[in-house]
Scaffold this motif. Structure first.
Motif, PDB file in Angstrom:
ATOM      1  N   GLY A  25       1.932 -46.054   9.816  1.00 38.72           N
ATOM      2  CA  GLY A  25       2.169 -47.492   9.697  1.00 38.72           C
ATOM      3  C   GLY A  25       2.355 -48.005   8.285  1.00 38.72           C
ATOM      4  N   CYS A  26       2.759 -47.135   7.357  1.00 34.87           N
ATOM      5  CA  CYS A  26       2.933 -47.549   5.967  1.00 34.87           C
ATOM      6  C   CYS A  26       4.393 -47.804   5.630  1.00 34.87           C
ATOM      7  N   ARG A  27       4.610 -48.489   4.539  1.00 30.28           N
ATOM      8  CA  ARG A  27       5.953 -48.634   3.973  1.00 30.28           C
ATOM      9  C   ARG A  27       6.144 -47.468   3.018  1.00 30.28           C
ATOM     10  N   VAL A  28       7.244 -46.727   3.165  1.00 30.83           N
ATOM     11  CA  VAL A  28       7.434 -45.495   2.397  1.00 30.83           C
ATOM     12  C   VAL A  28       8.710 -45.564   1.570  1.00 30.83           C
ATOM     13  N   VAL A  29       8.575 -45.263   0.284  1.00 30.91           N
ATOM     14  CA  VAL A  29       9.702 -45.231  -0.643  1.00 30.91           C
ATOM     15  C   VAL A  29       9.795 -43.825  -1.233  1.00 30.91           C
ATOM     16  N   GLY A  30      10.956 -43.194  -1.113  1.00 27.39           N
ATOM     17  CA  GLY A  30      11.150 -41.848  -1.626  1.00 27.39           C
ATOM     18  C   GLY A  30      11.973 -41.839  -2.901  1.00 27.39           C
ATOM     19  N   ILE A  31      11.765 -40.811  -3.714  1.00 25.73           N
ATOM     20  CA  ILE A  31      12.537 -40.623  -4.939  1.00 25.73           C
ATOM     21  C   ILE A  31      13.205 -39.253  -4.855  1.00 25.73           C
ATOM     22  N   ALA A  32      14.533 -39.224  -5.038  1.00 31.11           N
ATOM     23  CA  ALA A  32      15.287 -37.972  -4.947  1.00 31.11           C
ATOM     24  C   ALA A  32      16.406 -38.001  -5.995  1.00 31.11           C
ATOM     25  N   GLY A  33      17.206 -36.913  -6.041  1.00 31.47           N
ATOM     26  CA  GLY A  33      18.139 -36.754  -7.147  1.00 31.47           C
ATOM     27  C   GLY A  33      19.607 -36.936  -6.851  1.00 31.47           C
ATOM     28  N   THR A  34      19.989 -37.213  -5.596  1.00 30.73           N
ATOM     29  CA  THR A  34      21.400 -37.451  -5.281  1.00 30.73           C
ATOM     30  C   THR A  34      21.506 -38.574  -4.252  1.00 30.73           C
ATOM     31  N   ASP A  35      22.682 -39.194  -4.200  1.00 30.02           N
ATOM     32  CA  ASP A  35      22.912 -40.237  -3.200  1.00 30.02           C
ATOM     33  C   ASP A  35      22.846 -39.664  -1.793  1.00 30.02           C
ATOM     34  N   GLU A  36      23.323 -38.423  -1.629  1.00 28.78           N
ATOM     35  CA  GLU A  36      23.270 -37.783  -0.318  1.00 28.78           C
ATOM     36  C   GLU A  36      21.827 -37.661   0.166  1.00 28.78           C
ATOM     37  N   LYS A  37      20.944 -37.232  -0.733  1.00 29.31           N
ATOM     38  CA  LYS A  37      19.536 -37.087  -0.355  1.00 29.31           C
ATOM     39  C   LYS A  37      18.892 -38.444  -0.094  1.00 29.31           C
ATOM     40  N   VAL A  38      19.244 -39.427  -0.900  1.00 32.95           N
ATOM     41  CA  VAL A  38      18.719 -40.782  -0.703  1.00 32.95           C
ATOM     42  C   VAL A  38      19.107 -41.306   0.674  1.00 32.95           C
ATOM     43  N   ASN A  39      20.362 -41.126   1.042  1.00 32.29           N
ATOM     44  CA  ASN A  39      20.818 -41.591   2.354  1.00 32.29           C
ATOM     45  C   ASN A  39      20.118 -40.850   3.482  1.00 32.29           C
ATOM     46  N   ALA A  40      19.920 -39.537   3.317  1.00 33.33           N
ATOM     47  CA  ALA A  40      19.252 -38.751   4.357  1.00 33.33           C
ATOM     48  C   ALA A  40      17.805 -39.195   4.543  1.00 33.33           C
ATOM     49  N   LEU A  41      17.127 -39.522   3.449  1.00 29.42           N
ATOM     50  CA  LEU A  41      15.734 -39.969   3.567  1.00 29.42           C
ATOM     51  C   LEU A  41      15.637 -41.213   4.450  1.00 29.42           C
ATOM     52  N   LYS A  42      16.604 -42.108   4.313  1.00 26.18           N
ATOM     53  CA  LYS A  42      16.558 -43.355   5.085  1.00 26.18           C
ATOM     54  C   LYS A  42      17.081 -43.187   6.508  1.00 26.18           C
ATOM     55  N   THR A  43      18.152 -42.415   6.674  1.00 32.87           N
ATOM     56  CA  THR A  43      18.767 -42.316   7.997  1.00 32.87           C
ATOM     57  C   THR A  43      18.151 -41.229   8.875  1.00 32.87           C
ATOM     58  N   ASP A  44      17.714 -40.124   8.259  1.00 32.05           N
ATOM     59  CA  ASP A  44      17.208 -38.986   9.043  1.00 32.05           C
ATOM     60  C   ASP A  44      15.691 -38.941   9.140  1.00 32.05           C
TER      61      ASP A  44
END
Length: 331
Positions: free
Chosen positions: A168-187
């Protein structure tokens, strides 16, 4: 003959293929109380870099001229060990060999009918347990809190984010490419994600994506990224130090902001750990992770490289961010 990968030299900076030696030996034959294992999958992980050096740590260094060892899954192809039958699969610490002998100690049977064998090195193995216990035992997240995860597209990082969302938390990830950033949110269900390579000021970026500050930080990288998170930590925040991949290949001690002031001013807990600290709780952790997996609340993320001879390159690729999730070599 049996193919083997040995430690040829201790790396100076980032590991190179020349630090490994490909060798052959006679295929072993079992004796009394032994079984012959055929390696099916090998896990490559950043912590192995530390074991390639001579510095003292929580686990012994690899010896020059000896096989490297990491987590693996193997098939029992011959057995003189009670309780182990031909055709069964086991996981545990394995040498980088195609075939090897074992007495069965420190191995765990795994069931291919319950989950893919590779999962036992990732989501249902040390990776999943590291994420689960680091977050639950040290981070102790509360519903509605903000969790930031560095190295979020890596094996442990994406698991931490998924577990954080389940809690139940709000989660923010840090990664090194736009592809990875998009995957964190969509997948993987992250609420937000930051590409540290395109942000000119990581401290301000974290402040923008975490308007209510950071309550729990799961640190897999260290360095400037962690400095930026520390600057945004809330009072009574918790910092879980799992890894420091940004400095593993440094040849001189890293320099950076000192943490004492923010720890004192905001009464922050900062604790490092290794998953073995919670070994007595592993059965409970595996049970919970398996339940979430069956319920569809967890998604397994793996980068699988094929071929025994590609193990060293797969390991090196970790330090260039070429993996999405758990990096595994299929033999």
């Amino acid at each position: 003959m049996n193919n083997v990968i040995l430690l040829n030299s201790r790396p100076d900076g980032k590991p190179k293929l020349s630090d490994f030696k490909f060798s052959t030996e006679e295929k072993p034959e079992i004796g009394a109380g032994e079984m012959l294992l055929k390696t099916k999958f090998i896990s490559v992980d950043p912590y192995l870099r530390g074991r390639m050096s001579e510095s003292k740590s929580y686990i012994a260094s690899f010896e020059l001229g000896k096989p490297i060892n990491s987590g693996g899954v193997a098939e029992v192809v011959a057995s003189n060990v009670d309780g182990y039958k031909v055709g069964e699969f086991v996981s545990g610490g394995l040498d980088w060999k195609e075939f090897q002998l074992s007495n069965g100690k420190n191995l765990t049977k795994v069931n291919e009918s319950l989950a893919p064998l590779s999962n036992y090195l990732g989501i249902l193995g040390m990776t999943g347990l590291t994420a689960y216990f680091g977050l639950s035992e040290i981070g102790v997240p509360k519903k509605g809190e903000t969790i930031v995860v560095s190295g979020a597209a890596g094996a442990v990082g994406n698991m931490v984010g998924q577990i954080g969302k389940i809690l139940g938390c709000r989660v923010v990830g840090i990664a090194g490419t736009d592809e990875k950033v998009n995957a964190l949110k969509t997948d993987f269900g992250f609420d937000e994600a930051i590409n540290y390579n395109t942000e000119p000021n990581i401290t301000k970026a974290i402040a923008n994506f975490c308007p209510n500050g950071v309550d729990v930080y799961f640190d897999n990288v260290g360095g400037e990224i962690s400095d930026g998170v520390h600057a945004n930590i809330n009072r009574l925040g918790r910092v879980i130090v799992c890894g420091a991949i940004s400095s593993y290949n440094d040849t001189t001690p890293p320099q950076g902001p000192r943490v004492e002031q923010f720890l004192i001013k905001k009464s922050v807990l900062m604790q490092g750990f290794i998953v073995g600290n919670y070994a007595d709780k592993f059965p409970d952790g595996i049970k919970q992770l398996s339940t979430w997996l069956k319920e569809g609340k967890l998604v397994s993320s793996e980068t699988i490289v094929e071929g025994f001879n590609n193990i060293p390159q797969a390991f090196i690729d970790l330090f260039e961010g070429k993996n999405n999730g758990k990096m595994i070599v299929k033999i």
